[in-house]
Design an enzyme around this catalytic site. Structure first.
Site, PDB file in Angstrom:
ATOM      1  CE1 TYR A  16      93.170  21.234 -23.888  1.00  0.00           C
ATOM      2  CE2 TYR A  16      93.368  19.231 -22.570  1.00  0.00           C
ATOM      3  CZ  TYR A  16      93.455  20.617 -22.678  1.00  0.00           C
ATOM      4  OH  TYR A  16      93.837  21.365 -21.599  1.00  0.00           O
TER       5      TYR A  16
ATOM      6  CE  LYS B 120      96.446  23.162 -23.689  1.00  0.00           C
ATOM      7  NZ  LYS B 120      96.849  24.567 -23.548  1.00  0.00           N
TER       8      LYS B 120
END
Length: 326
Positions: free
Chosen positions: A207, A211
């Site tokens: 994750y 990002k």
């Protein structure tokens, strides 16, 4: 064995410590209050993941201001329900739902083809949809889920729509690309020879990596547009820790604790959407004032890796190769 354990545990510790810091900042600073934005009559906006959460609030606010809003999402029932709700609140709202699955490159291409066939302008693209902490899985095209949805899907979507964004912008009314990122990028790491995270899988590391990649993309895109003299800006926004369904993949005990903490300390989706809307609509960010990384209504500095021109370029080139782009 120790290396595997360390590579799995360290991202978890980093992410939760960062989350604690963000919560403390939110507790003492309070949410950003969106000023009154100008009417958006005649403008067309695409909002990915606009069926719920932050994306829904962005789509709803833009529709209220007169923009023609296209919600792109995977869940048709959810998307149509969002359209109905917006239209019930504002009878003159011009909003619609179109199928868009960012985990499928074919779906992204079909969405863009369908949009371009209508010969509409595109003034605002909000890359909002995302997944967080999902179990190890692959997209339709074989990419790690976080990297494929949060980053690659939006990269391809933006790339294919870039000519329309350029043609729709003009001096004083630049088109805008707004990518919804996260403070999690601060603890993300990009390994160019393992972008898919195949060596040791960690949902937390994946994750954060996605990002950071999204932020590098946003920054490099803005530089390319500026150098080319095109009337388009690109920026990234951190909406803060917001009470949405994004946390549903947390470990069960943590999810129970999060539901209590979220009620007390997280921002609402409308509060989280405020900086996204500011970046997309504010006259203060017109032209050369656009770009950058935004949080709580202001431009912020971020990690040195985000500004590394060689890393930006290397990731951009690697991504084009993965997607088969010229």
């Amino acid at each position: 064995m120790f290396a595997v354990f360390f590579s799995y545990l360290l991202p978890i510790i980093k992410l939760y410590l960062l989350g604690l810091k963000v919560l403390l900042v939110q507790l003492f600073s309070g949410p950003f209050r969106l000023p009154v934005m100008p009417r958006q009559d005649g403008k067309v906006a695409i909002v990915t993941g606009g069926g719920r959460g932050i994306g829904f609030e962005v789509a709803r606010h833009m529709a209220r201001l007169g923009a023609h809003v296209i919600i792109g999402g995977r869940d048709e029932q959810e998307g149509l329900a969002a359209v109905t709700r917006i239209c019930e609140e504002s009878k003159e709202a011009k909003v619609e739902f179109k199928k868009l699955d960012l985990a499928s490159l074919q779906s992204v291409r079909q969405f863009v083809q369908s949009f371009k066939e209508r010969d509409l302008p595109l003034n605002i693209l909000v890359n909002n949809a995302g997944v967080m902490l999902v179990p190890e899985s692959r997209t339709e095209d074989g990419f790690e889920q976080h990297f494929g949805v949060n980053y690659l899907g939006h990269f391809l979507l933006t790339w294919l729509l870039l000519d329309t964004l350029k043609h729709s912008g003009k001096c004083g009314y630049f088109s805008r690309v707004v990518s919804v990122s996260s403070s999690a990028h601060r603890v993300g790491e990009i390994t160019l020879n393992d972008l898919n995270g195949c060596q040791y899988y960690s949902a937390h590391a994946a994750y954060c990596r996605s990002k950071l990649a999204q932020l590098l993309f946003s920054s490099h895109l803005h530089q390319l547009l500026q150098r080319g003299g095109f009337p388009v800006t690109s920026c990234a926004v951190d909406p803060g820790m917001v009470d949405t369904g994004l946390y549903r993949h947390l470990w069960t005990p943590l999810r129970l604790a999060q539901s209590i903490i979220a009620h007390l300390l997280f921002w609402t989706p409308a509060e989280g959407a405020a900086t996204v809307l500011y970046a997309a609509l504010s006259p203060d960010l017109e032209g050369d004032c656009g770009g950058g990384y935004w949080a709580t209504g202001r431009r912020e500095m971020t990690t040195p890796a985000t500004f590394d021109p060689q890393l930006q370029l290397s990731l951009w080139d690697a991504t084009q190769r993965l997607l088969g782009l010229q």
